[in-house]
Motif scaffolding. Structure first.
Motif, PDB file in Angstrom:
ATOM      1  N   GLY A  43      93.522  75.888   8.428  1.00 53.57           N
ATOM      2  CA  GLY A  43      94.537  74.982   9.114  1.00 53.57           C
ATOM      3  C   GLY A  43      95.420  74.150   8.351  1.00 53.57           C
ATOM      4  N   ASN A  46      97.682  76.252   6.513  1.00 58.47           N
ATOM      5  CA  ASN A  46      99.004  76.598   7.426  1.00 58.47           C
ATOM      6  C   ASN A  46      99.889  75.640   8.182  1.00 58.47           C
ATOM      7  N   TYR A  47      99.524  74.319   7.994  1.00 58.28           N
ATOM      8  CA  TYR A  47      99.988  73.276   8.602  1.00 58.28           C
ATOM      9  C   TYR A  47     101.610  73.435   8.413  1.00 58.28           C
ATOM     10  N   ASN A  49     103.537  75.796   8.280  1.00 57.17           N
ATOM     11  CA  ASN A  49     104.121  76.852   9.106  1.00 57.17           C
ATOM     12  C   ASN A  49     103.897  76.930  10.540  1.00 57.17           C
ATOM     13  N   ARG A  50     103.524  76.016  10.965  1.00 53.32           N
ATOM     14  CA  ARG A  50     103.293  76.112  12.481  1.00 53.32           C
ATOM     15  C   ARG A  50     104.458  76.046  13.286  1.00 53.32           C
ATOM     16  N   THR A  55     102.622  68.345  16.258  1.00 51.05           N
ATOM     17  CA  THR A  55     101.280  68.254  15.261  1.00 51.05           C
ATOM     18  C   THR A  55      99.955  67.994  16.138  1.00 51.05           C
ATOM     19  N   TYR A  58      98.786  71.348  17.366  1.00 51.50           N
ATOM     20  CA  TYR A  58      98.309  72.046  16.574  1.00 51.50           C
ATOM     21  C   TYR A  58      96.907  71.414  16.088  1.00 51.50           C
TER      22      TYR A  58
END
Length: 99
Positions: A43, A46-47, A49-50, A55, A58
Motif C-alpha cells: 500500500g 502503490n500510494y 498510483n491511487r 488519501t 485509500y
C-alpha cells in the motif's frame, strides 16, 4: 550506562523469546503478521498510483485489507487446529477401552 544497555538487551531478548514461543504454539500468527506488513508495504508503494481517490479513503481501504489478511490467517490457523484435533487425529480413548 552499561546497566541501561544490559537492561534493554535483556528486555529485547525476552520479547524475542516470547515471539518465538508464540510462533511455535500457533504458526499462523507470524504468517498473519507477515501478511499485514506485506499489505502495508504494498500500500505504501502503490500510494502514488491511487488515482483520484482521497488519501483518507485509500488509507481506510488499506487498513481493511491489512486487517483482513491478519484475520484470514488467524481463521485458517483456527480451522487447521480444529481439523487436526477433531477430524484427523485418531481417538486413543476408544482404543484403550477395547483392550
Amino acid at each position: 550506562m552499561s546497566n541501561q544497555s544490559a537492561f534493554a538487551e535483556y528486555e529485547s531478548e525476552d520479547r524475542m523469546s516470547k515471539l518465538i514461543q508464540k510462533s511455535k504454539d500457533s504458526p499462523f500468527v507470524p504468517i498473519g503478521m507477515a501478511g499485514f506488513f506485506g499489505v502495508a508495504a504494498l500500500g505504501a508503494y502503490n500510494y502514488k498510483n491511487r488515482g483520484k481517490m482521497t488519501t483518507s479513503i485509500y488509507l481506510m481501504q488499506l487498513r481493511v485489507a491489512a486487517q483482513g489478511t491478519v484475520v484470514g490467517a488467524l481463521c485458517l490457523g483456527l480451522v487447521y487446529s480444529m481439523a487436526s484435533r477433531y477430524l484427523f487425529k485418531k481417538d486413543s480413548s476408544t482404543d484403550e477401552n477395547n483392550h
